[in-house]
Scaffold this motif. Structure first.
Motif, PDB file in Angstrom:
ATOM      1  N   ARG A 110       0.813  -1.213   0.000  1.00  0.00           N
ATOM      2  CA  ARG A 110       0.000   0.000   0.000  1.00  0.00           C
ATOM      3  C   ARG A 110       0.847   1.264   0.000  1.00  0.00           C
ATOM      4  N   ARG A 111       1.902   1.303   0.809  1.00  0.00           N
ATOM      5  CA  ARG A 111       2.698   2.530   0.942  1.00  0.00           C
ATOM      6  C   ARG A 111       3.371   2.902  -0.377  1.00  0.00           C
ATOM      7  N   LYS A 112       4.008   1.925  -1.023  1.00  0.00           N
ATOM      8  CA  LYS A 112       4.686   2.221  -2.287  1.00  0.00           C
ATOM      9  C   LYS A 112       3.681   2.519  -3.399  1.00  0.00           C
ATOM     10  N   ALA A 113       2.533   1.868  -3.336  1.00  0.00           N
ATOM     11  CA  ALA A 113       1.497   2.136  -4.338  1.00  0.00           C
ATOM     12  C   ALA A 113       1.030   3.584  -4.258  1.00  0.00           C
ATOM     13  N   LEU A 114       0.834   4.075  -3.036  1.00  0.00           N
ATOM     14  CA  LEU A 114       0.413   5.464  -2.862  1.00  0.00           C
ATOM     15  C   LEU A 114       1.526   6.433  -3.257  1.00  0.00           C
ATOM     16  N   ALA A 116       3.723   5.880  -5.632  1.00  0.00           N
ATOM     17  CA  ALA A 116       3.693   5.901  -7.096  1.00  0.00           C
ATOM     18  C   ALA A 116       2.527   6.737  -7.600  1.00  0.00           C
ATOM     19  N   LEU A 117       1.397   6.656  -6.915  1.00  0.00           N
ATOM     20  CA  LEU A 117       0.225   7.428  -7.306  1.00  0.00           C
ATOM     21  C   LEU A 117       0.486   8.921  -7.142  1.00  0.00           C
ATOM     22  N   ALA A 118       1.136   9.293  -6.034  1.00  0.00           N
ATOM     23  CA  ALA A 118       1.471  10.705  -5.815  1.00  0.00           C
ATOM     24  C   ALA A 118       2.420  11.217  -6.897  1.00  0.00           C
ATOM     25  N   VAL A 173      -7.632  14.881  -8.821  1.00  0.00           N
ATOM     26  CA  VAL A 173      -8.275  15.229  -7.550  1.00  0.00           C
ATOM     27  C   VAL A 173      -8.552  13.962  -6.737  1.00  0.00           C
ATOM     28  N   GLN A 174      -9.130  12.951  -7.397  1.00  0.00           N
ATOM     29  CA  GLN A 174      -9.461  11.716  -6.693  1.00  0.00           C
ATOM     30  C   GLN A 174      -8.200  10.977  -6.239  1.00  0.00           C
ATOM     31  N   ALA A 175      -7.155  11.000  -7.073  1.00  0.00           N
ATOM     32  CA  ALA A 175      -5.905  10.346  -6.697  1.00  0.00           C
ATOM     33  C   ALA A 175      -5.262  11.041  -5.499  1.00  0.00           C
ATOM     34  N   THR A 176      -5.332  12.364  -5.476  1.00  0.00           N
ATOM     35  CA  THR A 176      -4.779  13.114  -4.356  1.00  0.00           C
ATOM     36  C   THR A 176      -5.531  12.804  -3.058  1.00  0.00           C
ATOM     37  N   ARG A 177      -6.841  12.675  -3.154  1.00  0.00           N
ATOM     38  CA  ARG A 177      -7.633  12.324  -1.973  1.00  0.00           C
ATOM     39  C   ARG A 177      -7.260  10.934  -1.461  1.00  0.00           C
ATOM     40  N   ARG A 178      -6.983  10.007  -2.394  1.00  0.00           N
ATOM     41  CA  ARG A 178      -6.543   8.673  -1.988  1.00  0.00           C
ATOM     42  C   ARG A 178      -5.184   8.743  -1.293  1.00  0.00           C
ATOM     43  N   CYS A 179      -4.271   9.556  -1.824  1.00  0.00           N
ATOM     44  CA  CYS A 179      -2.938   9.692  -1.211  1.00  0.00           C
ATOM     45  C   CYS A 179      -3.018  10.283   0.190  1.00  0.00           C
ATOM     46  N   LYS A 180      -4.003  11.151   0.406  1.00  0.00           N
ATOM     47  CA  LYS A 180      -4.172  11.770   1.720  1.00  0.00           C
ATOM     48  C   LYS A 180      -4.926  10.882   2.698  1.00  0.00           C
ATOM     49  N   GLN A 182      -8.141   9.917   2.632  1.00  0.00           N
ATOM     50  CA  GLN A 182      -9.533  10.247   2.916  1.00  0.00           C
ATOM     51  C   GLN A 182     -10.404   9.002   2.743  1.00  0.00           C
ATOM     52  N   GLU A 183     -11.309   8.795   3.680  1.00  0.00           N
ATOM     53  CA  GLU A 183     -12.052   7.537   3.754  1.00  0.00           C
ATOM     54  C   GLU A 183     -12.916   7.286   2.530  1.00  0.00           C
ATOM     55  N   ASP A 184     -13.515   8.334   1.981  1.00  0.00           N
ATOM     56  CA  ASP A 184     -14.417   8.137   0.849  1.00  0.00           C
ATOM     57  C   ASP A 184     -13.718   8.321  -0.497  1.00  0.00           C
ATOM     58  N   ALA A 185     -12.400   8.306  -0.500  1.00  0.00           N
ATOM     59  CA  ALA A 185     -11.658   8.476  -1.744  1.00  0.00           C
ATOM     60  C   ALA A 185     -11.761   7.217  -2.598  1.00  0.00           C
ATOM     61  N   ALA A 186     -11.595   7.378  -3.905  1.00  0.00           N
ATOM     62  CA  ALA A 186     -11.624   6.242  -4.824  1.00  0.00           C
ATOM     63  C   ALA A 186     -10.447   5.312  -4.528  1.00  0.00           C
ATOM     64  N   SER A 187     -10.657   4.019  -4.707  1.00  0.00           N
ATOM     65  CA  SER A 187      -9.588   3.045  -4.521  1.00  0.00           C
ATOM     66  C   SER A 187      -8.625   3.114  -5.703  1.00  0.00           C
ATOM     67  N   VAL A 188      -7.457   2.501  -5.553  1.00  0.00           N
ATOM     68  CA  VAL A 188      -6.493   2.472  -6.648  1.00  0.00           C
ATOM     69  C   VAL A 188      -7.091   1.753  -7.856  1.00  0.00           C
ATOM     70  N   ALA A 189      -7.867   0.691  -7.602  1.00  0.00           N
ATOM     71  CA  ALA A 189      -8.520  -0.037  -8.696  1.00  0.00           C
ATOM     72  C   ALA A 189      -9.520   0.865  -9.414  1.00  0.00           C
ATOM     73  N   GLU A 190     -10.262   1.668  -8.668  1.00  0.00           N
ATOM     74  CA  GLU A 190     -11.218   2.589  -9.284  1.00  0.00           C
ATOM     75  C   GLU A 190     -10.490   3.680 -10.064  1.00  0.00           C
ATOM     76  N   LEU A 191      -9.349   4.120  -9.557  1.00  0.00           N
ATOM     77  CA  LEU A 191      -8.554   5.113 -10.279  1.00  0.00           C
ATOM     78  C   LEU A 191      -8.014   4.535 -11.578  1.00  0.00           C
ATOM     79  N   ALA A 192      -7.610   3.254 -11.532  1.00  0.00           N
ATOM     80  CA  ALA A 192      -7.158   2.591 -12.753  1.00  0.00           C
ATOM     81  C   ALA A 192      -8.283   2.543 -13.784  1.00  0.00           C
ATOM     82  N   ALA A 193      -9.497   2.312 -13.330  1.00  0.00           N
ATOM     83  CA  ALA A 193     -10.648   2.297 -14.242  1.00  0.00           C
ATOM     84  C   ALA A 193     -10.878   3.674 -14.849  1.00  0.00           C
TER      85      ALA A 193
END
Length: 215
Positions: A110-114, A116-118, A173-180, A182-193
């Protein structure tokens, strides 16, 4: 804030004033001054994709009468590059990214995935490579091209590309919320979609654009 090393960057030197060069850089909102010594250091920087002093310059300026043909040719070239059968570029590169993103957490944790997303958001929004900002710039170019080439359909393409740019910005925006976290942020799988959806939109866009310019 923007002093980081990146060799694959192009900028335009538009004038010289004493020992300073006047530079137009797509990252900056206004033209900037760059001392000759600093510009030399940048041109001969080491590392991956080292420029080795290369620069481009005009040997001649085309007449205004040739401009429509040049613009049409340039649009066709962009469409060809975006639709090219190269797995790491254009639309296919976006799809490869979407596939890889879906495996990041399992592959890296999870940590490295986030992390990479950032970095992906940073490349998209702050550096601009393949990101939302360039879509808006190119849409503005298509608006001018519509008048120059007398093809009103290019105005519609400009609007479509602006909407695609909005989609990339929403992804950021959604990727940044995931990196921070936030509970209701999109998952990495949803971001990939979301990336896969953007790739589909861009493929349809560039196929329609090239058809307009060829017709």
């Amino acid at each position: 804030a923007l002093r980081f090393h990146f060799n694959a960057h192009n900028l335009l030197v538009i004038a010289r004033d004493g020992d300073d060069y006047i530079v137009s850089d797509p990252v900056m909102a206004e033209v900037v001054r760059c001392p000759a010594d600093d510009l030399c250091r940048a041109r001969f920087a080491a590392g991956t994709l080292a420029p080795r002093g290369r620069c481009y310059y005009f040997s001649a300026v085309p007449s205004a009468a040739r401009l429509p043909a040049v613009v049409a040719s340039a649009i066709r070239a962009v469409c060809r590059d975006m639709l090219a059968p190269v797995p790491i570029a254009g639309v296919r590169g976006m799809r490869m990214l979407a596939r890889d993103m879906g495996r990041w957490e399992k592959k890296y944790g999870r940590r490295k995935a986030l992390s990479a997303l950032a970095q992906l958001v940073r490349m998209q929004e702050e550096i601009g490579t393949g990101g939302a900002g360039f879509r808006f710039i190119y849409a503005a170019f298509l608006q001018e091209a519509a008048t120059l080439l007398q093809r009103p359909a290019l105005q519609e393409h400009a609007s479509a590309l602006t909407a695609i740019g909005d989609g990339w910005r929403e992804f950021a925006v959604q990727a940044t919320r995931r990196c921070k976290g936030q509970e209701d942020a999109a998952s990495v799988a949803e971001l990939a979609a979301m990336v896969e959806q953007q790739a589909q939109r861009e493929e349809q866009f560039f196929r329609a654009l090239v058809a307009t310019v060829k017709s």
